[in-house]
Design an enzyme around this catalytic site. Structure first.
Site, PDB file in Angstrom:
ATOM      1  N   MET A 199      30.797  56.602   3.117  1.00 56.13           N
ATOM      2  CA  MET A 199      30.863  55.254   1.887  1.00 56.13           C
ATOM      3  C   MET A 199      29.891  54.088   3.025  1.00 56.13           C
ATOM      4  SD  MET A 199      34.930  55.607   1.539  1.00 56.13           S
ATOM      5  CE  MET A 199      35.538  56.138   3.104  1.00 56.13           C
TER       6      MET A 199
ATOM      7  N   ASP B 280      40.763  61.890  -9.345  1.00 56.16           N
ATOM      8  CA  ASP B 280      39.422  60.319  -9.038  1.00 56.16           C
ATOM      9  C   ASP B 280      38.502  60.804  -9.812  1.00 56.16           C
ATOM     10  OD1 ASP B 280      41.176  58.705  -7.560  1.00 56.16           O
ATOM     11  OD2 ASP B 280      40.654  59.673  -5.953  1.00 56.16           O
TER      12      ASP B 280
ATOM     13  N   LYS C 292      38.460  55.214  -8.196  1.00 56.70           N
ATOM     14  CA  LYS C 292      37.702  54.402  -7.480  1.00 56.70           C
ATOM     15  C   LYS C 292      36.406  54.816  -7.289  1.00 56.70           C
ATOM     16  CE  LYS C 292      41.034  54.268  -4.731  1.00 56.70           C
ATOM     17  NZ  LYS C 292      41.856  53.377  -3.904  1.00 56.70           N
TER      18      LYS C 292
END
Length: 261
Positions: free
Chosen positions: A171, A37, A58
């Protein structure tokens, strides 16, 4: 001789390459393929000079591969090469969609193994002296995400804001203003709050404020992702000094010293 297809899901931890488990390192050393990642420290890939390395990162607003494509790649590479290590930041089972990848592989007959990682939700506050629980101040904590499938802030965030627990939000930097409004409406405007960016690395940046002033101060400090938000009474215990942070300069320290961006 063709290697046996398998998937090993490895949690890489919160960024510092030394915070991966020994078992995770051993999986890297024997990998045929590594799908990694965006937040993976490049030093971790040095454990696997023999492996094919494929970036499938991502990040907010930028997806190299869709989740469906990643799932299919796991199966395809396992069948073609053998041992696939799926290297994901933090702990893959904490808002990391790790279960989806394991389940997809299992449905296609690929044997799987899960090696947990240290989640940034617990590690980053600890590295900066914030206990998520401590006697007499906080007896529980919530870990929530600001990202939901329908695009709205999740109900769990509203429930957490009404609790007396320490709240860690992952997030959530892009929705910080909305998040602080939720806590303000719950009567928590004066509650200590912090945003910590790159929290396990030497260039960590920290903004400590109250819920009411956090968004404004984070904007002024130009904090970027990856970052976590911590809200609760235990944030008042934050310590900036740690063994890895000798060069770390917080927003508060820059302001006090008259240092500009």
């Amino acid at each position: 001789m063709k290697n046996i297809p398998q998937l090993v899901l490895v949690g890489a931890g919160p960024g510092d390459p030394e915070l991966i488990s020994l078992k995770g390192v051993r999986a890297l050393e024997t990998a045929d393929v590594i799908l990694y990642d965006a937040l993976i420290h490049p030093r971790l890939l040095e454990y696997a000079p023999q492996a094919v390395k494929i970036f499938v990162g991502k990040r907010a607003g930028s997806h190299e591969k869709s989740q469906r494509e990643i799932n299919q790649q796991i199966v395809d590479y396992a069948l073609q090469y053998g041992k696939v290590v799926r290297l994901k930041g933090g702990d893959p089972f904490v808002f990391g969609r790790g279960y989806e990848e394991v389940e997809f592989a299992r449905k296609h007959g690929i044997p799987t193994e899960i090696i947990p990682g240290i989640s940034s939700a617990t590690a980053v506050p600890a590295l900066h002296g914030i206990p998520l629980t401590t006697r007499g101040i906080s007896e529980s904590f919530w870990v929530v995400t600001a990202s939901s499938a329908d695009g709205w802030l999740p109900d769990a965030l509203y429930q957490a804001a009404r609790s007396d627990a320490t709240v860690v939000i992952l997030m959530g930097l892009g929705r910080l203003e909305e998040i602080t409004e939720v806590f303000i409406k719950a009567g928590k405007a004066d509650l200590p709050a912090a945003v910590i960016c790159n929290g396990s690395l030497p260039d960590a940046a920290v903004v400590k404020a109250t819920v009411a002033t956090l968004f404004e101060e984070v904007q002024a400090a130009r904090i970027t992702t990856p970052a976590i938000i911590v809200i609760g009474e235990t944030v008042a215990l934050i310590q900036y000094a740690n063994s890895f942070t000798e060069k770390q300069i917080t927003y508060e320290q820059r302001t006090a010293a008259g240092v500009s961006e």
